[in-house]
Design a protein around this motif. Structure first.
Motif, PDB file in Angstrom:
ATOM      1  N   THR A 274       0.849  -1.193   0.000  1.00  0.00           N
ATOM      2  CA  THR A 274       0.000   0.000   0.000  1.00  0.00           C
ATOM      3  C   THR A 274       0.880   1.236   0.000  1.00  0.00           C
ATOM      4  OG1 THR A 274      -1.679  -1.173   1.285  1.00  0.00           O
ATOM      5  CG2 THR A 274      -1.824   1.246   1.215  1.00  0.00           C
ATOM      6  N   VAL A 275       0.563   2.204  -0.834  1.00  0.00           N
ATOM      7  CA  VAL A 275       1.302   3.460  -0.903  1.00  0.00           C
ATOM      8  C   VAL A 275       0.446   4.570  -0.315  1.00  0.00           C
ATOM      9  CG1 VAL A 275       2.288   5.194  -2.448  1.00  0.00           C
ATOM     10  CG2 VAL A 275       2.635   2.757  -2.915  1.00  0.00           C
ATOM     11  N   ALA A 276       1.008   5.304   0.640  1.00  0.00           N
ATOM     12  CA  ALA A 276       0.281   6.432   1.230  1.00  0.00           C
ATOM     13  C   ALA A 276       0.050   7.504   0.168  1.00  0.00           C
ATOM     14  CB  ALA A 276       1.066   7.012   2.400  1.00  0.00           C
ATOM     15  N   PRO A 277      -1.109   8.149   0.181  1.00  0.00           N
ATOM     16  CA  PRO A 277      -1.432   9.111  -0.882  1.00  0.00           C
ATOM     17  C   PRO A 277      -0.407  10.223  -1.054  1.00  0.00           C
ATOM     18  CG  PRO A 277      -3.383   8.611   0.434  1.00  0.00           C
ATOM     19  CD  PRO A 277      -2.228   7.959   1.119  1.00  0.00           C
ATOM     20  N   ARG A 278       0.222  10.653   0.041  1.00  0.00           N
ATOM     21  CA  ARG A 278       1.137  11.793  -0.053  1.00  0.00           C
ATOM     22  C   ARG A 278       2.595  11.397   0.182  1.00  0.00           C
ATOM     23  NH1 ARG A 278      -2.054  13.157  -2.701  1.00  0.00           N
ATOM     24  NH2 ARG A 278      -3.735  14.678  -2.455  1.00  0.00           N
ATOM     25  N   ALA A 279       2.919  10.127   0.182  1.00  0.00           N
ATOM     26  CA  ALA A 279       4.313   9.699   0.368  1.00  0.00           C
ATOM     27  C   ALA A 279       5.179  10.303  -0.736  1.00  0.00           C
ATOM     28  CB  ALA A 279       4.405   8.181   0.351  1.00  0.00           C
ATOM     29  N   ARG A 280       6.339  10.843  -0.350  1.00  0.00           N
ATOM     30  CA  ARG A 280       7.171  11.605  -1.286  1.00  0.00           C
ATOM     31  C   ARG A 280       7.841  10.751  -2.349  1.00  0.00           C
ATOM     32  NH1 ARG A 280      10.053  16.109   0.022  1.00  0.00           N
ATOM     33  NH2 ARG A 280      12.013  14.928  -0.073  1.00  0.00           N
ATOM     34  N   GLY A 281       8.218   9.545  -2.002  1.00  0.00           N
ATOM     35  CA  GLY A 281       8.982   8.737  -2.931  1.00  0.00           C
ATOM     36  C   GLY A 281      10.468   8.788  -2.616  1.00  0.00           C
ATOM     37  N   ASP A 282      10.811   8.484  -1.355  1.00  0.00           N
ATOM     38  CA  ASP A 282      12.212   8.448  -0.939  1.00  0.00           C
ATOM     39  C   ASP A 282      12.760   7.042  -1.210  1.00  0.00           C
ATOM     40  OD1 ASP A 282      12.348  11.142   0.130  1.00  0.00           O
ATOM     41  OD2 ASP A 282      11.039  10.437   1.729  1.00  0.00           O
ATOM     42  N   VAL A 283      13.415   6.879  -2.317  1.00  0.00           N
ATOM     43  CA  VAL A 283      13.935   5.576  -2.747  1.00  0.00           C
ATOM     44  C   VAL A 283      15.444   5.726  -2.938  1.00  0.00           C
ATOM     45  CG1 VAL A 283      13.761   3.723  -4.435  1.00  0.00           C
ATOM     46  CG2 VAL A 283      11.736   5.103  -3.887  1.00  0.00           C
ATOM     47  N   ASP A 284      16.215   5.003  -2.142  1.00  0.00           N
ATOM     48  CA  ASP A 284      17.665   5.200  -2.109  1.00  0.00           C
ATOM     49  C   ASP A 284      18.314   5.076  -3.483  1.00  0.00           C
ATOM     50  OD1 ASP A 284      17.410   5.521   0.600  1.00  0.00           O
ATOM     51  OD2 ASP A 284      18.202   3.550   1.132  1.00  0.00           O
ATOM     52  N   GLU A 327       2.056  13.431 -17.927  1.00  0.00           N
ATOM     53  CA  GLU A 327       0.711  12.902 -18.131  1.00  0.00           C
ATOM     54  C   GLU A 327       0.344  11.865 -17.072  1.00  0.00           C
ATOM     55  OE1 GLU A 327      -1.101  14.432 -20.249  1.00  0.00           O
ATOM     56  OE2 GLU A 327       0.664  15.595 -20.860  1.00  0.00           O
ATOM     57  N   ASP A 328       1.155  11.733 -16.039  1.00  0.00           N
ATOM     58  CA  ASP A 328       0.906  10.742 -14.992  1.00  0.00           C
ATOM     59  C   ASP A 328      -0.370  11.108 -14.237  1.00  0.00           C
ATOM     60  OD1 ASP A 328       1.282   9.184 -12.405  1.00  0.00           O
ATOM     61  OD2 ASP A 328       3.111   8.629 -13.483  1.00  0.00           O
ATOM     62  N   THR A 329      -1.111  10.097 -13.848  1.00  0.00           N
ATOM     63  CA  THR A 329      -2.351  10.346 -13.100  1.00  0.00           C
ATOM     64  C   THR A 329      -2.101  10.550 -11.616  1.00  0.00           C
ATOM     65  OG1 THR A 329      -2.685   7.960 -12.837  1.00  0.00           O
ATOM     66  CG2 THR A 329      -3.730   9.025 -14.743  1.00  0.00           C
ATOM     67  N   ASP A 330      -0.867  10.361 -11.173  1.00  0.00           N
ATOM     68  CA  ASP A 330      -0.534  10.497  -9.755  1.00  0.00           C
ATOM     69  C   ASP A 330      -0.249  11.967  -9.442  1.00  0.00           C
ATOM     70  OD1 ASP A 330       0.472   8.784  -7.232  1.00  0.00           O
ATOM     71  OD2 ASP A 330       1.782  10.504  -7.510  1.00  0.00           O
ATOM     72  N   ASP A 331      -1.003  12.530  -8.492  1.00  0.00           N
ATOM     73  CA  ASP A 331      -0.853  13.940  -8.158  1.00  0.00           C
ATOM     74  C   ASP A 331       0.551  14.276  -7.668  1.00  0.00           C
ATOM     75  OD1 ASP A 331      -3.464  14.505  -8.812  1.00  0.00           O
ATOM     76  OD2 ASP A 331      -4.222  14.367  -6.751  1.00  0.00           O
ATOM     77  N   VAL A 332       1.145  13.413  -6.852  1.00  0.00           N
ATOM     78  CA  VAL A 332       2.453  13.720  -6.277  1.00  0.00           C
ATOM     79  C   VAL A 332       3.522  13.743  -7.357  1.00  0.00           C
ATOM     80  CG1 VAL A 332       4.169  13.061  -4.540  1.00  0.00           C
ATOM     81  CG2 VAL A 332       1.743  12.737  -4.070  1.00  0.00           C
ATOM     82  N   VAL A 333       3.415  12.890  -8.352  1.00  0.00           N
ATOM     83  CA  VAL A 333       4.356  12.913  -9.467  1.00  0.00           C
ATOM     84  C   VAL A 333       4.346  14.285 -10.121  1.00  0.00           C
ATOM     85  CG1 VAL A 333       4.792  12.037 -11.803  1.00  0.00           C
ATOM     86  CG2 VAL A 333       4.313  10.435  -9.942  1.00  0.00           C
ATOM     87  N   ARG A 334       3.170  14.804 -10.419  1.00  0.00           N
ATOM     88  CA  ARG A 334       3.087  16.112 -11.088  1.00  0.00           C
ATOM     89  C   ARG A 334       3.569  17.235 -10.173  1.00  0.00           C
ATOM     90  NH1 ARG A 334      -1.800  13.866 -12.358  1.00  0.00           N
ATOM     91  NH2 ARG A 334      -2.970  15.424 -11.167  1.00  0.00           N
ATOM     92  N   THR A 335       3.289  17.103  -8.871  1.00  0.00           N
ATOM     93  CA  THR A 335       3.776  18.118  -7.928  1.00  0.00           C
ATOM     94  C   THR A 335       5.301  18.146  -7.907  1.00  0.00           C
ATOM     95  OG1 THR A 335       1.814  17.916  -6.533  1.00  0.00           O
ATOM     96  CG2 THR A 335       3.778  18.859  -5.521  1.00  0.00           C
ATOM     97  N   HIS A 336       5.928  16.971  -7.875  1.00  0.00           N
ATOM     98  CA  HIS A 336       7.392  16.933  -7.888  1.00  0.00           C
ATOM     99  C   HIS A 336       7.944  17.559  -9.168  1.00  0.00           C
ATOM    100  CE1 HIS A 336       7.693  14.946  -4.181  1.00  0.00           C
ATOM    101  NE2 HIS A 336       7.671  13.686  -4.568  1.00  0.00           N
TER     102      HIS A 336
END
Length: 464
Positions: A274-284, A327-336
């Motif tokens: 499960t991915v939290a809706p607002r998780a930033r995406g901290d991937v080493d 064109e990603d449907t993920d809001d956080v992707v577009r915010t980044h």
């Protein structure tokens, strides 16, 4: 978010059209022991006369604020390195805490100035310097044999660039903290060091996540059932143990497994996470490859939202990956993308602003060089949402009548945007100067006559 309220004097201090004579008058102000408004000290391009006045200001806080300014040149801040106040010197040593635009890098102090600060008699100054995120690699590299262990620890930031003999010397350093920190850098390729670090509770979490694991240690840690999310991130974890953690009862553990770089997309999709809706995406591994186009491609084209979010934080995405993520449907992707990429398309910037108006990310979007301006008045001046009506002020074709109308808008942020616009007719600008919620914006309006700026200073008790 609560609308910003501040005084007319603060606005004048930030006004880009403030004449030098009035700026000098304002900088000389003692502010009741606090110094002049910080906006005066954080202005870009301060003239030399103003810089000299700040450096000689009798109120230490004025010098502290200038030392903290991301708008000041390194050479200007460096002139405070010999200041009588340890607080000022410590602030110079650490450097700016914000730059008005996080997309811009702070230029480091000259190495010679850093060397002087590292010899300061005050521990607070030396510690601030070594904690600074703005040190040049050339200065850090000079610290590997410094007599102060804290300095040698700072040099470890350059671990991957250090010669082999230097790394060996740091691993055998007489100071235990230096040895421990060096071991944490080296353990990614050394199972023996990793095993030692795993026995120390203070280093176990990092060694568990980054170190080269021996089979016996990996099995023992799995059997103990603690720190499993960290274990699941370890790049050297054997594949069969990865499979066991992929079905762990803990969702956080399964999520960590799903982010491993060696997984195929099919294998990743088979994991229940499960991915939290607002998780930033901290991937080493994506952060480490922020400039590696192959790493970015794997992450940007993944079905895993956290990998795409991680990729979207790179300002170095190729044009095709930028188009894909736009064109990603993920809001956080577009915010980044809006925050980090210099070529983010207009429609992405607009969508982020529309969704997050009034937040830091929305502010970053509107400050982006590609944020649209033309045509906004026609589109949004009569929009039912004040978040959109603010945008009409940005249109270069908006006339004085529209700007004045928007300065009376029911939405406070829209009124403030109109009050700072130089097209606002002078009678309304002078009226806005007397209204608490518009005083700052009116004071910062470049069209405010210098005589009115001087009156604001008079009323605030700034000596002539």
């Amino acid at each position: 978010m609560v609308a910003f309220y501040s005084s007319a004097l603060d606005g004048v201090a930030a006004n880009p059209a403030l004449p030098t004579a009035l700026l000098l008058r304002l900088i000389a102000f003692d502010g009741g022991g606090e110094g002049p408004p910080f906006q005066a000290l954080h202005r870009p391009g301060l003239p030399e006369r103003a810089v000299a006045a700040v450096l000689a200001h009798p109120v230490p806080n004025a010098r502290v604020q200038f030392a903290r300014s991301g708008q000041a040149e390194p050479g200007q801040r460096a002139r405070l390195a010999a200041d009588a106040s340890p607080e000022v010197r410590a602030t110079v040593a650490y450097g700016p805490e914000w730059t008005h635009d996080p997309r811009k890098k702070v230029r480091p102090l000259p190495d010679a100035v850093c060397t002087r600060l590292l010899e300061d008699s005050e521990l607070s100054v030396r510690s601030a310097l070594l904690d600074s995120p703005h040190l040049a690699p050339s200065f850090l590299g000079s610290l590997v044999r410094h007599p102060d262990p804290a300095a040698r620890r700072a040099a470890l930031h350059l671990w991957d660039e250090l010669p082999t003999d230097t790394r060996t010397a740091l691993l055998d350093d007489p100071d235990p903290e230096v040895r421990r920190s060096a071991a944490l850098r080296a353990c990614t390729h050394d199972a023996r060091l990793t095993a030692v670090l795993l026995r120390d509770p203070t280093t176990l979490p990092q060694a568990l996540r980054r170190g080269l694991l021996g089979r016996a240690d990996a099995e023992r840690l799995l059997a103990e059932g603690v720190h499993l999310a960290g274990l699941a991130r370890n790049p050297s974890l054997p594949a069969d143990l990865v499979d066991l953690l992929a079905v762990d009862p803990d969702d956080g553990v399964r999520l960590a497994v799903s982010l491993r770089p060696e997984l195929t997309e099919a294998r990743r999709a088979a994991i229940d996470f499960t991915v939290a809706p607002r998780a930033r995406g901290d991937v080493d591994w994506v952060a480490a490859g922020i400039a590696d186009q192959e790493v970015l491609r794997r992450a940007a084209t993944s079905a895993h939202p956290l990998l795409r979010r991680a990729a979207a934080r790179s300002p170095l995405l190729s044009p095709d990956l930028l188009r894909l993520l736009a064109e990603d449907t993920d809001d956080v992707v577009r915010t980044h993308l809006a925050v980090h990429h210099p070529d983010t398309p207009e429609h992405v910037l607009m969508s982020v602003y529309a969704r997050l108006g009034g937040t830091f990310s929305a502010w970053m979007a509107t400050g982006h060089p590609r944020f649209p301006r033309e045509g906004l008045a026609a589109r949004f001046a009569d929009h039912p949402d004040g978040t959109y009506r603010q945008l009409a002020v940005r249109d270069p074709a908006a006339g004085p009548g529209l700007i004045e109308r928007l300065s009376h808008d029911p939405d406070t942020w829209t009124r403030q945007a109109a009050a700072v616009d130089p097209r606002l007719p002078l009678p309304r600008l002078l009226e806005a100067l007397t209204l608490s919620e518009l005083a700052y914006s009116a004071g910062a309006n470049p069209a405010l006559p210098p005589g009115e700026m001087a009156l604001v200073m008079d009323e605030a008790g700034v000596p002539a």
